[in-house]
Design an enzyme around this catalytic site. Structure first.
Site, mmCIF file in Angstrom:
data_model
loop_
_atom_site.group_PDB
_atom_site.id
_atom_site.type_symbol
_atom_site.label_atom_id
_atom_site.label_comp_id
_atom_site.label_asym_id
_atom_site.label_seq_id
_atom_site.Cartn_x
_atom_site.Cartn_y
_atom_site.Cartn_z
ATOM 1 N N GLU A 82 0.762 -1.192 0.038
ATOM 2 C CA GLU A 82 -0.045 0.124 -0.011
ATOM 3 C C GLU A 82 0.781 1.105 0.008
ATOM 4 O O GLU A 82 0.357 2.326 -0.320
ATOM 5 C CB GLU A 82 -0.884 -0.161 1.286
ATOM 6 N N GLU A 113 7.722 -21.984 7.720
ATOM 7 C CA GLU A 113 7.804 -21.134 9.045
ATOM 8 C C GLU A 113 8.713 -21.635 10.079
ATOM 9 O O GLU A 113 9.366 -21.301 10.669
ATOM 10 C CB GLU A 113 6.389 -20.643 9.827
#
Length: 294
Positions: A82, A113
């Protein structure tokens, strides 16, 4: 040691969650969510310290890198992508890096992960330097991928910050600045996309927005570097010029066109009665800060 984490504990208020009415579930979720800003308030001093490190990186030609897995990684990517349309930044200035790569954003790659080496490898591929700030995000505060990334970043001399939703976490030990927001047990046990995710999103909002303000991306409370990539943003750009200068829509449109769709230049043209070229010179001299250019 998951059972020791506050985010993994059962919430006493929701032990009979599957028997509750929809209205009651919504009420409890709303009440639990209200606790998140209060928990963040206790960490504002550390958030400020993190922002200062990010600003220092930007001013020295470095980057802000968010690193996470699962929900935490997706929130980092969301905030990063953004920044270019909102603040007119280079896509590489703020980057979100998540375990499993870009494809993991839409389809979980959970095992990724668990490997510290993958976190370190991703930092190596990005050529992390001492000019960068790396922010590790993990609700549990113990994600191996994030730990590996932070360790490599520290070895390269980068500034390191962490965002976790538990206290005294493993990733905090690897941070120059550790932000630990104790969000407590979730309504749905262990589902850290809820309160923990909300806390992380709020913190990322703070860090990126305030950092951008500090490098001249905002005039008053207006997004003066917003990129007009669609019709809505073109109209928003013109309204920003109107708000900043108190001129009409028609005048704002004229300055917008004459400035080649550069809001900062248009504002300076309107307020100082100068040409687009003169406005650009003023902005260069003020490092892009509209108020200083005025």
């Amino acid at each position: 040691m998951l059972e020791r984490l506050g985010t993994e504990r059962r919430n006493n208020e929701t032990e009979e969650l599957d028997t509750m009415s929809i209205q009651n579930i919504l009420r409890i979720m709303n009440e639990e969510d209200k606790k998140v800003p209060e928990a963040i308030q206790k960490e504002l001093e550390n958030v400020e310290r993190a922002v200062r490190l990010v600003v220092e990186s930007f001013k020295s030609g470095g980057r802000l890198l968010y690193v996470g897995a699962g929900t935490s990684g997706r929130l980092g990517v969301l905030d990063a992508v953004e920044c270019p349309p909102t603040f007119g930044t280079d896509p590489n200035l703020v980057k979100g890096v998540m375990a499993g790569g870009e494809s993991a954003f839409i389809k979980a790659v959970e095992a990724a992960e668990d490997r510290e080496d993958l976190g370190a490898e991703d930092m190596k591929l990005l050529n992390v330097t001492s000019n960068d700030t790396v922010i590790g995000i993990a609700a549990s505060g113990r994600t191996p991928y994030v730990i590996g990334a932070l360790r490599y970043a520290r070895e390269r001399g980068a500034s390191t910050c962490t965002i976790s939703c538990n206290k005294e976490t493993a990733i905090s030990a690897l941070a120059d600045v550790a932000i630990e927001v104790d969000t407590g047990p979730e309504v749905l046990t262990g589902s850290t996309r809820l309160k923990a995710g909300t806390a992380q999103k709020l913190l990322l909002n703070m860090i990126s927005t305030v950092s951008m303000i500090q490098i001249g991306k905002v005039y008053k409370n207006l997004m003066v570097d917003v990129q007009p990539t669609n019709e809505k943003l073109v109209e928003r750009s013109k309204r920003i010029i109107m708000e900043a200068t108190s001129i009409s829509y028609e005048e704002a449109s004229t300055y917008y066109d004459q400035s080649k769709q550069n809001i900062k230049v248009a504002i300076l043209m309107a307020l100082t009665n100068c040409t687009a070229e003169e406005a650009e010179t003023k902005l260069q001299a003020s490092n892009g800060f509209v108020r200083q250019a005025l």
